[in-house]
Design an enzyme around this catalytic site. Structure first.
Site, PDB file in Angstrom:
ATOM      1  N   SER A 196       0.929  -1.119  -0.160  1.00  0.00           N
ATOM      2  CA  SER A 196       0.102  -0.425  -0.137  1.00  0.00           C
ATOM      3  C   SER A 196       1.005   1.161  -0.350  1.00  0.00           C
ATOM      4  CB  SER A 196      -0.382   0.380   1.085  1.00  0.00           C
ATOM      5  OG  SER A 196      -1.486   1.165   1.464  1.00  0.00           O
TER       6      SER A 196
ATOM      7  N   TYR B 259      -2.579  -0.863  10.425  1.00  0.00           N
ATOM      8  CA  TYR B 259      -2.802  -1.291   9.214  1.00  0.00           C
ATOM      9  C   TYR B 259      -1.146  -0.314   8.806  1.00  0.00           C
ATOM     10  CZ  TYR B 259      -3.718  -1.134   4.343  1.00  0.00           C
ATOM     11  OH  TYR B 259      -4.236  -0.736   2.768  1.00  0.00           O
TER      12      TYR B 259
HETATM   13  N1  LIG Z   1      -8.479  -0.457  -1.172  1.00  0.00           N
HETATM   14  C1  LIG Z   1      -7.337   0.043  -0.940  1.00  0.00           C
HETATM   15  O1  LIG Z   1      -7.683   1.119  -0.997  1.00  0.00           O
HETATM   16  C2  LIG Z   1      -6.076   0.173  -1.183  1.00  0.00           C
HETATM   17  C3  LIG Z   1      -4.752   0.288  -0.952  1.00  0.00           C
HETATM   18  C4  LIG Z   1      -3.731  -0.045  -1.309  1.00  0.00           C
HETATM   19  C5  LIG Z   1      -3.754  -0.931  -1.342  1.00  0.00           C
HETATM   20  N2  LIG Z   1      -4.213  -2.170  -0.349  1.00  0.00           N
HETATM   21  C6  LIG Z   1      -4.699  -3.305  -0.695  1.00  0.00           C
HETATM   22  O2  LIG Z   1      -4.891  -4.017  -1.013  1.00  0.00           O
HETATM   23  C7  LIG Z   1      -5.116  -5.302  -0.603  1.00  0.00           C
HETATM   24  C8  LIG Z   1      -7.066  -5.533  -1.063  1.00  0.00           C
HETATM   25  O3  LIG Z   1      -7.400  -4.505  -0.763  1.00  0.00           O
HETATM   26  P1  LIG Z   1      -9.130  -4.409  -1.132  1.00  0.00           P
HETATM   27  O4  LIG Z   1      -9.402  -3.415  -0.591  1.00  0.00           O
HETATM   28  O5  LIG Z   1      -9.117  -5.119  -2.514  1.00  0.00           O
HETATM   29  O6  LIG Z   1      -9.426  -5.321   0.456  1.00  0.00           O
HETATM   30  P2  LIG Z   1     -11.128  -5.852   0.562  1.00  0.00           P
HETATM   31  O7  LIG Z   1     -11.961  -5.691   1.532  1.00  0.00           O
HETATM   32  O8  LIG Z   1     -11.872  -5.639  -0.768  1.00  0.00           O
HETATM   33  O9  LIG Z   1     -10.789  -7.431   0.380  1.00  0.00           O
HETATM   34  C9  LIG Z   1      -9.681  -8.377   0.774  1.00  0.00           C
HETATM   35  C10 LIG Z   1     -10.307  -9.407   0.039  1.00  0.00           C
HETATM   36  O10 LIG Z   1      -9.114 -10.220   1.278  1.00  0.00           O
HETATM   37  C11 LIG Z   1     -10.423 -11.541   2.149  1.00  0.00           C
HETATM   38  N3  LIG Z   1      -9.611 -11.660   3.145  1.00  0.00           N
HETATM   39  C12 LIG Z   1      -9.466 -11.409   4.101  1.00  0.00           C
HETATM   40  N4  LIG Z   1      -9.097 -11.177   5.203  1.00  0.00           N
HETATM   41  C13 LIG Z   1      -8.689 -12.817   4.769  1.00  0.00           C
HETATM   42  C14 LIG Z   1      -7.831 -14.066   5.203  1.00  0.00           C
HETATM   43  N5  LIG Z   1      -7.219 -14.209   6.481  1.00  0.00           N
HETATM   44  N6  LIG Z   1      -7.349 -14.695   4.340  1.00  0.00           N
HETATM   45  C15 LIG Z   1      -7.844 -15.009   2.532  1.00  0.00           C
HETATM   46  N7  LIG Z   1      -8.878 -14.261   2.370  1.00  0.00           N
HETATM   47  C16 LIG Z   1      -9.038 -13.324   3.582  1.00  0.00           C
HETATM   48  C17 LIG Z   1     -11.493 -11.441   2.157  1.00  0.00           C
HETATM   49  O11 LIG Z   1     -12.637 -11.911   1.868  1.00  0.00           O
HETATM   50  C18 LIG Z   1     -12.041 -10.276   0.507  1.00  0.00           C
HETATM   51  O12 LIG Z   1     -12.428 -10.550  -0.342  1.00  0.00           O
HETATM   52  C19 LIG Z   1      -4.789  -5.562   0.605  1.00  0.00           C
HETATM   53  O13 LIG Z   1      -4.037  -6.258   1.078  1.00  0.00           O
HETATM   54  C20 LIG Z   1      -4.621  -3.555   0.992  1.00  0.00           C
HETATM   55  O14 LIG Z   1      -4.195  -3.455   1.985  1.00  0.00           O
HETATM   56  C21 LIG Z   1      -6.088  -1.766  -0.481  1.00  0.00           C
END
Ligand SMILES: NC(=O)c1ccc[n+]([C@@H]2O[C@H](COP(=O)([O-])OP(=O)(O)OC[C@H]3O[C@@H](n4cnc5c(N)ncnc54)[C@H](O)[C@@H]3O)[C@@H](O)[C@H]2O)c1
Length: 426
Positions: free
Chosen positions: A301, A314
């Site tokens: 991130s 986080y």
């Molecule tokens: N959304 C953002 O703005 C953003 C920005 C930068 C980085 N990220 C990173 O991208 C990645 C995905 O984020 P997102 O926002 O798309 O998340 P999200 O919450 O939309 O989806 C996360 C998915 O991971 C699954 N999950 C959660 N815990 C789990 C576990 N213990 N084992 C297996 N699956 C699990 C959930 O069921 C879900 O389908 C993360 O690592 C997050 O830190 C997100």
């Protein structure tokens, strides 16, 4: 045992084809055209007298058996000119049988994609795989490979795992990889979501491009089972996208310890567990495919590159993730495994931000975090305006970074920002 043998077999097939292969385990009569290899001498006794399977020894036996098989099929190949070789039809086995003396340890069927491999197994079709490779048998490619055109091709026919692949960035990555020709294991806590997405992908592409599997990245048992399943279904792995992550924000003065620990457990410890079991199968495959580069990519991130106000759990877990990436990269380079992190900016259109009930926009609106904001759209506009490129990060932005990392042959241990200019590295 199959989950140990299959990556060794897949490595041999990759070595033969200089391309990814799907290896599936078969039942029934042994194919006549199979490359049959006796691994008996790879079983050894340790000091206590217990029997152990010596993986390096098995790899040596397999390498030698394949070299002998290849020489038998194309004995005069080494003498050909480059022009002649460009026209050479490179033949590879489509089935391999591993024995221990008279006992069959496994029958493996090989092809370029999973549907073709399944058909071979079903029909007992053991005709050799043929490819105009431009490769001198037993030698290296001589075509220069300097083109960066069509970068998405770099994942074609590769086997990928995407943790947290059912939703958000994970869904975007699963869709992107499948559309670019990869076989994607959508590994998520949410099995229903993974199944629905895999069904959608397979229907729209008209082939098996996605396989759903329930997995919890915080559980060693679950991660061990996940990668054993991948080895059994596809033979091995090329690309592990460690994407699953959670965000629970909170002030350092207020956040409950359990909330802090939960975030750390998923984002930091979960990345370690995923990399632990992914790297084991990648190492095994490497034993028989020494030149083949594979990838572990953590979706980090922008909060792994700069602090995040009232969001220390986080950001801390993501900063820590970069330390793991750099350290794993140093260790795993020996096995031709690259380890990198991709650091996206905010995905404003994903559920984390945009969910109408519990998304961050609605939460921030209710909490009055953006002064003067009256609607979700106001909050979104405020955050978009903070990005020099004036929009949030999207799936295709992350995909371009993934293609870059996979295509790269001379970089590892890096954090690749995809933030629209919001974070600039020094
Ligand atoms: N959304 C953002 O703005 C953003 C920005 C930068 C980085 N990220 C990173 O991208 C990645 C995905 O984020 P997102 O926002 O798309 O998340 P999200 O919450 O939309 O989806 C996360 C998915 O991971 C699954 N999950 C959660 N815990 C789990 C576990 N213990 N084992 C297996 N699956 C699990 C959930 O069921 C879900 O389908 C993360 O690592 C997050 O830190 C997100």
């Amino acid at each position: 045992m199959i989950s140990i043998l299959a990556p060794l077999v897949r490595g041999i097939c990759i070595h033969a084809a200089k391309a990814p292969r799907i290896v599936i385990t078969g039942q029934g009569p042994e194919p006549q055209n199979a490359l049959t290899v006796d691994l008996d001498s790879a079983f050894k006794k340790d000091n206590s007298g217990a029997e152990i399977f010596h993986e390096e020894e098995a790899a040596k036996i397999l390498n030698e058996a394949y070299a002998a098989w290849e020489f038998e099929i194309t004995p005069s190949g080494a003498e050909r000119s480059e022009a002649e070789c460009a026209e050479t039809v490179n033949k590879q086995p489509s089935s391999i049988v591993l024995k221990r003396g008279a006992k069959t340890l496994g029958i493996f069927w090989i092809d370029r994609d999973i549907d073709a491999a399944r058909n071979r197994q079903k029909n007992g079709d053991d005709a050799l795989l043929e490819e105009r490779s431009g490769r001198k048998p037993g030698g290296e490619f001589f075509s220069p490979d300097l083109s960066a055109a069509n970068r998405s091709c770099v994942v074609k026919n590769r086997v990928a795992v995407v943790t947290g692949g059912a939703q958000g960035f994970g869904e975007q990555i699963s869709l992107g990889l499948a559309a670019s020709g990869a076989l994607v294991f959508i590994a998520d806590l949410n099995l229903k979501g993974a199944e629905a997405l895999a069904g959608k992908i397979n229907d729209s592409l008209g082939r098996t491009a996605a396989i759903p599997v329930q997995a919890d990245i915080t559980s060693e048992t679950s991660m061990e089972a996940l990668f054993a399943f991948v080895a059994e279904q596809a033979g091995g792995l090329d690309l592990c996208i460690c994407n699953a992550g959670v965000l629970q924000a909170g002030s350092v003065m207020e956040q409950k310890l359990e909330s802090f620990k939960f975030t750390t457990e998923v984002n930091y410890v979960g990345y370690f567990i995923t990399a632990k079991y992914a790297s084991r199968i990648l190492r095994l495959q490497h034993l028989t495919a020494l030149q083949w580069k594979t990838d572990i990519i953590q979706i980090n991130s922008k909060s792994g590159l700069e602090g995040s106000n009232k969001n220390g759990a986080y950001a801390g877990s993501k900063f820590g993730g970069l330390g793991l990436t750099a350290s794993f990269a140093l260790e795993l380079v020996e096995y031709n495994i690259k380890v990198n992190s991709i650091c996206p900016g905010n995905f404003f259109d994903g559920p984390l931000w945009a969910d109408p009930e519990k998304g961050l926009f609605v939460q921030y609106l209710r909490a009055g975090k953006v002064s003067g904001a009256r609607t979700v759209a106001d909050v979104k506009a405020y955050y978009e305006d903070r990005v020099p490129m004036k929009r949030g990060c999207e799936g295709p932005d992350v995909m371009r970074a993934i293609y870059y990392v996979v295509e790269q042959k001379y970089e590892t241990g890096q954090a690749v920002p995809v933030t629209g200019g919001q974070v600039m590295l020094h």
